[in-house]
Motif scaffolding. Sequence first.
Motif, PDB file in Angstrom:
ATOM      1  N   ILE A 113      14.893 -36.049  -8.288  1.00 51.12           N
ATOM      2  CA  ILE A 113      15.074 -37.236  -9.124  1.00 51.12           C
ATOM      3  C   ILE A 113      13.727 -37.941  -9.254  1.00 51.12           C
ATOM      4  CG2 ILE A 113      16.145 -39.536  -9.087  1.00 51.12           C
ATOM      5  CD1 ILE A 113      18.507 -38.058  -7.577  1.00 51.12           C
ATOM      6  N   LYS A 114      13.407 -38.398 -10.476  1.00 52.04           N
ATOM      7  CA  LYS A 114      12.051 -38.923 -10.674  1.00 52.04           C
ATOM      8  C   LYS A 114      11.997 -40.393 -11.098  1.00 52.04           C
ATOM      9  CE  LYS A 114       9.642 -34.638 -11.199  1.00 52.04           C
ATOM     10  NZ  LYS A 114      10.743 -33.671 -11.378  1.00 52.04           N
ATOM     11  N   SER A 115      13.132 -40.972 -11.426  1.00 45.70           N
ATOM     12  CA  SER A 115      13.090 -42.368 -11.897  1.00 45.70           C
ATOM     13  C   SER A 115      14.383 -43.069 -11.522  1.00 45.70           C
ATOM     14  CB  SER A 115      12.931 -42.396 -13.419  1.00 45.70           C
ATOM     15  OG  SER A 115      14.096 -41.836 -14.010  1.00 45.70           O
ATOM     16  N   ILE A 116      14.368 -44.358 -11.637  1.00 48.18           N
ATOM     17  CA  ILE A 116      15.559 -45.137 -11.301  1.00 48.18           C
ATOM     18  C   ILE A 116      16.695 -44.804 -12.276  1.00 48.18           C
ATOM     19  CG2 ILE A 116      14.749 -47.181 -12.598  1.00 48.18           C
ATOM     20  CD1 ILE A 116      16.740 -47.380  -9.346  1.00 48.18           C
ATOM     21  N   GLU A 117      16.337 -44.552 -13.516  1.00 44.34           N
ATOM     22  CA  GLU A 117      17.376 -44.185 -14.500  1.00 44.34           C
ATOM     23  C   GLU A 117      18.031 -42.872 -14.075  1.00 44.34           C
ATOM     24  OE1 GLU A 117      14.194 -44.935 -15.429  1.00 44.34           O
ATOM     25  OE2 GLU A 117      14.689 -46.998 -16.005  1.00 44.34           O
ATOM     26  N   GLU A 118      17.180 -41.932 -13.659  1.00 48.08           N
ATOM     27  CA  GLU A 118      17.723 -40.637 -13.222  1.00 48.08           C
ATOM     28  C   GLU A 118      18.603 -40.802 -11.990  1.00 48.08           C
ATOM     29  OE1 GLU A 118      14.156 -37.692 -14.537  1.00 48.08           O
ATOM     30  OE2 GLU A 118      15.125 -37.221 -12.630  1.00 48.08           O
ATOM     31  N   TYR A 119      18.144 -41.651 -11.064  1.00 49.43           N
ATOM     32  CA  TYR A 119      18.954 -41.866  -9.857  1.00 49.43           C
ATOM     33  C   TYR A 119      20.337 -42.384 -10.245  1.00 49.43           C
ATOM     34  CZ  TYR A 119      20.951 -44.204  -5.806  1.00 49.43           C
ATOM     35  OH  TYR A 119      21.828 -44.631  -4.837  1.00 49.43           O
ATOM     36  N   LYS A 120      20.348 -43.384 -11.109  1.00 47.28           N
ATOM     37  CA  LYS A 120      21.635 -43.983 -11.499  1.00 47.28           C
ATOM     38  C   LYS A 120      22.523 -42.958 -12.202  1.00 47.28           C
ATOM     39  CE  LYS A 120      20.231 -48.769 -11.754  1.00 47.28           C
ATOM     40  NZ  LYS A 120      19.625 -49.786 -12.602  1.00 47.28           N
ATOM     41  N   GLU A 121      21.891 -42.185 -13.050  1.00 42.67           N
ATOM     42  CA  GLU A 121      22.654 -41.181 -13.809  1.00 42.67           C
ATOM     43  C   GLU A 121      23.196 -40.105 -12.854  1.00 42.67           C
ATOM     44  OE1 GLU A 121      23.069 -37.382 -15.593  1.00 42.67           O
ATOM     45  OE2 GLU A 121      21.014 -37.863 -15.004  1.00 42.67           O
ATOM     46  N   HIS A 122      22.349 -39.651 -11.928  1.00 42.72           N
ATOM     47  CA  HIS A 122      22.792 -38.633 -10.961  1.00 42.72           C
ATOM     48  C   HIS A 122      23.898 -39.179 -10.075  1.00 42.72           C
ATOM     49  CE1 HIS A 122      19.981 -35.104 -10.976  1.00 42.72           C
ATOM     50  NE2 HIS A 122      19.456 -35.876 -11.905  1.00 42.72           N
ATOM     51  N   TYR A 123      23.713 -40.404  -9.637  1.00 45.47           N
ATOM     52  CA  TYR A 123      24.713 -40.968  -8.726  1.00 45.47           C
ATOM     53  C   TYR A 123      26.067 -41.039  -9.427  1.00 45.47           C
ATOM     54  CZ  TYR A 123      26.937 -43.406  -4.993  1.00 45.47           C
ATOM     55  OH  TYR A 123      27.805 -43.696  -3.972  1.00 45.47           O
ATOM     56  N   GLN A 124      26.034 -41.549 -10.631  1.00 47.13           N
ATOM     57  CA  GLN A 124      27.265 -41.683 -11.410  1.00 47.13           C
ATOM     58  C   GLN A 124      27.968 -40.336 -11.561  1.00 47.13           C
ATOM     59  OE1 GLN A 124      28.157 -44.592 -12.019  1.00 47.13           O
ATOM     60  NE2 GLN A 124      30.075 -44.030 -13.046  1.00 47.13           N
ATOM     61  N   ARG A 125      27.188 -39.347 -11.952  1.00 46.02           N
ATOM     62  CA  ARG A 125      27.756 -38.013 -12.161  1.00 46.02           C
ATOM     63  C   ARG A 125      28.321 -37.444 -10.865  1.00 46.02           C
ATOM     64  NH1 ARG A 125      24.684 -33.516 -13.473  1.00 46.02           N
ATOM     65  NH2 ARG A 125      22.694 -34.595 -13.360  1.00 46.02           N
ATOM     66  N   SER A 126      27.589 -37.675  -9.774  1.00 44.43           N
ATOM     67  CA  SER A 126      27.980 -37.088  -8.487  1.00 44.43           C
ATOM     68  C   SER A 126      29.290 -37.688  -7.982  1.00 44.43           C
ATOM     69  CB  SER A 126      26.873 -37.278  -7.450  1.00 44.43           C
ATOM     70  OG  SER A 126      26.846 -38.618  -7.003  1.00 44.43           O
ATOM     71  N   ILE A 127      29.583 -38.895  -8.425  1.00 46.83           N
ATOM     72  CA  ILE A 127      30.810 -39.552  -7.982  1.00 46.83           C
ATOM     73  C   ILE A 127      31.973 -39.192  -8.905  1.00 46.83           C
ATOM     74  CG2 ILE A 127      31.905 -41.835  -7.626  1.00 46.83           C
ATOM     75  CD1 ILE A 127      29.606 -40.918  -5.662  1.00 46.83           C
ATOM     76  N   GLU A 128      31.638 -39.133 -10.186  1.00 46.50           N
ATOM     77  CA  GLU A 128      32.695 -38.810 -11.151  1.00 46.50           C
ATOM     78  C   GLU A 128      33.182 -37.383 -10.990  1.00 46.50           C
ATOM     79  OE1 GLU A 128      30.919 -39.777 -14.872  1.00 46.50           O
ATOM     80  OE2 GLU A 128      31.273 -41.915 -14.575  1.00 46.50           O
ATOM     81  N   ASN A 129      32.251 -36.493 -10.751  1.00 47.50           N
ATOM     82  CA  ASN A 129      32.638 -35.094 -10.607  1.00 47.50           C
ATOM     83  C   ASN A 129      31.781 -34.415  -9.523  1.00 47.50           C
ATOM     84  OD1 ASN A 129      33.479 -32.496 -10.863  1.00 47.50           O
ATOM     85  ND2 ASN A 129      33.459 -32.498 -13.110  1.00 47.50           N
ATOM     86  N   PRO A 130      32.121 -34.696  -8.260  1.00 41.81           N
ATOM     87  CA  PRO A 130      31.291 -34.171  -7.169  1.00 41.81           C
ATOM     88  C   PRO A 130      31.176 -32.645  -7.198  1.00 41.81           C
ATOM     89  CG  PRO A 130      32.982 -35.669  -6.314  1.00 41.81           C
ATOM     90  CD  PRO A 130      33.258 -35.487  -7.770  1.00 41.81           C
ATOM     91  N   GLU A 131      32.257 -31.982  -7.541  1.00 35.77           N
ATOM     92  CA  GLU A 131      32.219 -30.522  -7.503  1.00 35.77           C
ATOM     93  C   GLU A 131      31.199 -29.979  -8.508  1.00 35.77           C
ATOM     94  OE1 GLU A 131      35.647 -28.286  -7.101  1.00 35.77           O
ATOM     95  OE2 GLU A 131      36.629 -29.731  -5.803  1.00 35.77           O
ATOM     96  N   LYS A 132      31.216 -30.566  -9.676  1.00 35.23           N
ATOM     97  CA  LYS A 132      30.289 -30.090 -10.705  1.00 35.23           C
ATOM     98  C   LYS A 132      28.845 -30.399 -10.268  1.00 35.23           C
ATOM     99  CE  LYS A 132      29.779 -29.900 -15.681  1.00 35.23           C
ATOM    100  NZ  LYS A 132      28.517 -30.592 -15.900  1.00 35.23           N
ATOM    101  N   TYR A 133      28.671 -31.590  -9.713  1.00 30.85           N
ATOM    102  CA  TYR A 133      27.320 -31.981  -9.296  1.00 30.85           C
ATOM    103  C   TYR A 133      26.758 -31.008  -8.263  1.00 30.85           C
ATOM    104  CZ  TYR A 133      23.286 -34.751  -8.115  1.00 30.85           C
ATOM    105  OH  TYR A 133      21.995 -35.155  -7.921  1.00 30.85           O
ATOM    106  N   TRP A 134      27.564 -30.721  -7.224  1.00 25.21           N
ATOM    107  CA  TRP A 134      27.053 -29.856  -6.160  1.00 25.21           C
ATOM    108  C   TRP A 134      26.989 -28.397  -6.581  1.00 25.21           C
ATOM    109  CZ3 TRP A 134      23.980 -32.072  -3.160  1.00 25.21           C
ATOM    110  CH2 TRP A 134      24.203 -33.383  -2.758  1.00 25.21           C
ATOM    111  N   GLU A 135      27.818 -28.037  -7.522  1.00 27.23           N
ATOM    112  CA  GLU A 135      27.723 -26.672  -8.049  1.00 27.23           C
ATOM    113  C   GLU A 135      26.350 -26.483  -8.693  1.00 27.23           C
ATOM    114  OE1 GLU A 135      30.544 -25.661 -11.088  1.00 27.23           O
ATOM    115  OE2 GLU A 135      29.731 -23.625 -11.256  1.00 27.23           O
ATOM    116  N   GLU A 136      25.939 -27.491  -9.456  1.00 28.27           N
ATOM    117  CA  GLU A 136      24.621 -27.410 -10.107  1.00 28.27           C
ATOM    118  C   GLU A 136      23.507 -27.268  -9.078  1.00 28.27           C
ATOM    119  OE1 GLU A 136      23.947 -30.858 -12.562  1.00 28.27           O
ATOM    120  OE2 GLU A 136      25.799 -30.436 -13.677  1.00 28.27           O
ATOM    121  N   GLN A 137      23.618 -28.042  -7.992  1.00 29.98           N
ATOM    122  CA  GLN A 137      22.565 -27.978  -6.969  1.00 29.98           C
ATOM    123  C   GLN A 137      22.588 -26.638  -6.254  1.00 29.98           C
ATOM    124  OE1 GLN A 137      20.311 -30.184  -7.056  1.00 29.98           O
ATOM    125  NE2 GLN A 137      21.506 -31.421  -8.479  1.00 29.98           N
ATOM    126  N   ALA A 138      23.774 -26.162  -5.936  1.00 28.14           N
ATOM    127  CA  ALA A 138      23.895 -24.930  -5.155  1.00 28.14           C
ATOM    128  C   ALA A 138      23.445 -23.708  -5.938  1.00 28.14           C
ATOM    129  CB  ALA A 138      25.341 -24.756  -4.692  1.00 28.14           C
TER     130      ALA A 138
END
Length: 632
Positions: free
Chosen positions: A5-30
């Motif tokens: 993550i490189k900016s506060i906007e990205e952090y907020k966007e990532h956080y939001q996504r990770s909460i709304e759909n944790p499975e999708k978020y971690w699938e992307e990372q994995a």
Amino acid sequence: MTTQIKSIEEYKEHYQRSIENPEKYWEEQARHFYWYEPFERVCEWNFTEPSVKWFLGGKTNITVNCIDRHLATKANQKAIIWEANMPDEEVVSLTYQELHDEVCKCANGLKEIGVQKGDRVVFYMPMVPELAIGVLACARIGAVHSVVFAGFSAQALADRVDDAQANVIICSDFNNRGMKCIPVKQVVDDAMDISCNSVKNVIVYRNTGEEINWSDDTDIDWADLMEKQEPICEPEIMDSEDLLFILYTSGSTGKPKGVVHTVGGYMVYTCYSFKNVFQYKEGDVYWCTADIGWITGHSYIVYGPLLAGATTMMYEGVPTCPDAGRFWAICEKHRVNQFYTAPTAIRALMAQGNEWPGKYDLSSLKVLGSVGEPINEEAWHWYDQYIGKGKAPIVDTWWQTETGGIMLSPLPGITDTKPTYASYPLPGIQPVLVDNEGNLKEGNNVEGLLCIKHPWPSMIRTTYGDHERCKSVYFSLFKNMYFTGDGARRDDQGRIRVIGRVDDVINVSGHRMGTAEVENAINEHPNVIESAVVGYPHDIKGQGIYAFVITQDKELDLEFKDEICAVVRKEIGPIAKPDKIQFTSGLPKTRSGKIMRRILRKIACNEMDQLGDISTLLNPDIVKELIQNRNK
Ligand code: PRX
């Protein structure tokens, strides 16, 4: 590997996504990792049993991701830089290729002596590269490592070896720490005399080469074993949920428990959190001063940095040897970019005077980390001003052995920092504050018990050999939440400050200690009838150990206190030695016979005005005696 993550906007966007759909978020990372077979499901969980599984059906080997994957581009980049105990000793470094070869040789050596997938291997070693090599060699062949901090006593080592039913212990002959040379193999021999019946072999790395006792039946020389091995070892194909390691940690009751981490989730989360919290960039030199005997060393000296292809440093010695400038001398010498240490070390060095850091060029430092205990404001400002020169953001990282990776932390240069606040959750982490009944304390400017709502990949799976304990300690108090054992407050901006343990665990110099454990040790003294241990504020250690002791048939003198300390050293190790001992004729108890620790804590902390109601005690008169004889 994994998103940065490189900016506060990205952090907020990532956080939001990770909460709304944790499975999708971690699938992307994995997906960024190498899998022999892809996972079929991202997460399956149930906090009642509890049962938590990540990346189900996925097959991988963490060492392939830590080492082999980097060989195409980084074979000649330094993976590990080792700084010895004394500044004039030679620096040892291992490139990714060299690390690969050493890990493979060690893995083959372990196989030769019969170590197989699933077997437990205990490490009792100083901070030398061979410790990292050995740990990775276990992971290579699917053996489960359990590193025991080399400051623990023979009894404590034996307890852990027995609990894990380990087949092999890997140790050194001696351990160099500052001006001391500690006989490590001797402690292992003593542990073997106590019990350790499951152990077939002890592999001894000759660190100093000094004379040691040798048993031809069990002992194997590390160098002899490695010498004849091939530098290639096919990795064991591991299921995501196969055990990676056991790490013992203290709780509020009973003996230390073996926290279990598994391969897939731990791999994904340690890499992800490392890259984001330290904002590691290609070519940076990263240094974490922890010991691999603790979780910080596992996740942020070995696995996280290597998974991210970083250059990670290891230091054998202590912060104050040969003088209080040593940490800063090492930062200058290796042009360290990210520096990660504990508040207790910062406070100890701060007490030595501001001139020490001033002697060194610390301009390479970009990020400063803190871990293990709450950092007080004074230490935070000193760290910021004298080490970071106001230019290196401080990441106060809150997490636990059980969480596997950093949970709360500012992201340097991205989110704001505030002294004493671990601040914000990493994406995927859902911290909540609750009251004693488990009701959510929502909104800002509130205090409560810190719990986590949704699973994250590197969370504890079980306590080794005793799943019920895992359930009762972490998942029974509050339904559908992981309970951390910490109290915390949320400020007006939603930042979180972790205040400290709310259970009978104390934090001494960043070392976690169960008061029951220390009491059990003290009670081993034949003239002790009963004891109660509490923490009290200590300028350097954060918390000190205060012991109230009921005795019989013995003169209450300094010699007796020394004997009590000796018993604790023998049962646990020097880190658990009481700082203050008060002899007493009784302890405050409820009518049902429970010790009222709250009152003892107030007495130890000299907060007599906060004793509260003592009239319901079985023996209220004892409080007067305790106050009168308080150990100042
Ligand atoms: O009380 C918290 C404290 O250390 C405990 C975890 O100890 P351990 O499992 O040994 O892991 C230490 C290294 C991760 C926590 O329950 N703690 C850890 N970091 C912080 C902290 N307290 C306040 N602020 C921190 N940054």
